[in-house]
Design an enzyme around this catalytic site. Structure first.
Site, mmCIF file in Angstrom:
data_model
loop_
_atom_site.group_PDB
_atom_site.id
_atom_site.type_symbol
_atom_site.label_atom_id
_atom_site.label_comp_id
_atom_site.label_asym_id
_atom_site.label_seq_id
_atom_site.Cartn_x
_atom_site.Cartn_y
_atom_site.Cartn_z
ATOM 1 N N ARG A 1 0.839 -1.202 0.000
ATOM 2 C CA ARG A 1 0.000 0.000 0.000
ATOM 3 C C ARG A 1 0.872 1.250 0.000
ATOM 4 O O ARG A 1 0.578 2.219 -0.692
ATOM 5 C CB ARG A 1 -0.935 0.008 1.205
ATOM 6 N N CYS B 1 -1.243 6.226 9.133
ATOM 7 C CA CYS B 1 -1.609 4.960 8.496
ATOM 8 C C CYS B 1 -2.667 5.281 7.452
ATOM 9 O O CYS B 1 -2.568 6.289 6.760
ATOM 10 C CB CYS B 1 -2.082 3.952 9.531
#
Length: 284
Positions: free
Chosen positions: A188, A245
């Protein structure tokens, strides 16, 4: 030395046996399915109170009321809850100003760490995370219950914060001059896949350190000296640290691991999902 932010299943069980049981909060939640009240009702640590991460530990993502100190254009998927919402949740769970609090999830504490961080953000120091979560409690042979625990309303009040946040306007300069850790999975971070947010990639200047590297195969945190060695290689002496995050939830897990390593770190609450709300912000 400060007390550890962790507590083992055996230590928690001993406290119950001695009649000194803390207030226990069940924070089961997953990115895929959200808050897991059904899991709580199917079996939880006796006396534990369920706290809904999506509604009590986060404000609405659509810009509605309940967001604490979040730029309206940088709220992301899980904005910080405002004081009123969080205080009400803690009081509803029976938390007082002098309560010892233990938070847990199914393991490995990626959701429980959000509650740990928020309690500190609102000034409550006496909070620990059950290392290994409910899985570790069950593996140790300790009992669970299915009946809801009735508790008297607590008297929790917000106090000066014990946690730091990084404002969106300071993110790029911080990443240039200090260490901004991205706690998401490596693929990611690299922008190869993005299963949740509409845009892939990462904040320019950030360094990837997945939260999965904080724990062992059983979901327990690695020893402080191991974490110190790992993070020490990423954080040059004299540099400050902040973490983000996808939406500000699992970043708290990274901040917990950093604390175990002896490193203080701030949270960028908007995280990647908040960063991309403004298309003029650069992406790598």
């Amino acid at each position: 030395m400060s007390p550890s932010p962790l507590i083992s299943a055996a230590e928690l069980h001993d406290l119950f046996e001695m009649g000194r049981g803390p207030v226990v909060l069940d924070i089961r939640w997953t990115l895929q399915n959200g808050s897991d009240r059904a899991g709580y009702e199917a079996g939880h640590i006796p006396t534990a109170q369920f706290v809904d991460l999506g509604t009590e530990l986060a404000a609405p993502a659509d810009g509605g009321s309940g967001a604490s100190g979040n730029d309206p254009d940088d709220r992301g998927r899980h904005p910080l809850p405002d004081e009123e919402t969080f205080v009400a949740a803690m009081r509803g769970a029976g938390v007082n100003d002098d309560s010892s609090v233990v938070v847990y999830d199914a393991g490995p504490a990626t959701a429980a760490a959000r509650a740990w961080w928020l309690l500190r953000y609102y000034g409550h120091a006496d909070v620990r995370v059950l290392d290994g979560g409910l899985a570790e409690w069950v593996a140790a042979g300790f009992s669970t219950g299915t009946e809801p625990s009735i508790v008297a309303a607590g008297s929790f009040t917000a106090k000066p914060s014990l946690a730091r946040v990084l404002d969106v306007d300071d993110v790029l300069e911080f990443a240039q001059n200090n260490i901004l850790l991205d706690a998401r999975a490596a693929e990611r971070f690299r922008g190869e896949v993005e299963p949740v947010d509409p845009v892939a990639g990462h904040i320019p200047g950030a360094v990837n350190r997945p939260t999965t590297e904080n724990v062992d195969e059983d979901g327990r945190f690695l020893a402080p000296e191991v974490l110190n060695g790992t993070f020490g290689g990423l954080v040059p002496e004299g540099k400050d640290v902040a973490v983000y995050c996808g939406s500000g939830v699992t970043a708290a897990h990274q901040i917990l691991a950093l604390e175990l390593a002896g490193i203080d770190a701030a949270l960028y609450p908007g995280s990647w999902s908040g960063w991309i709300t403004d298309p003029t912000r650069p992406r790598a």
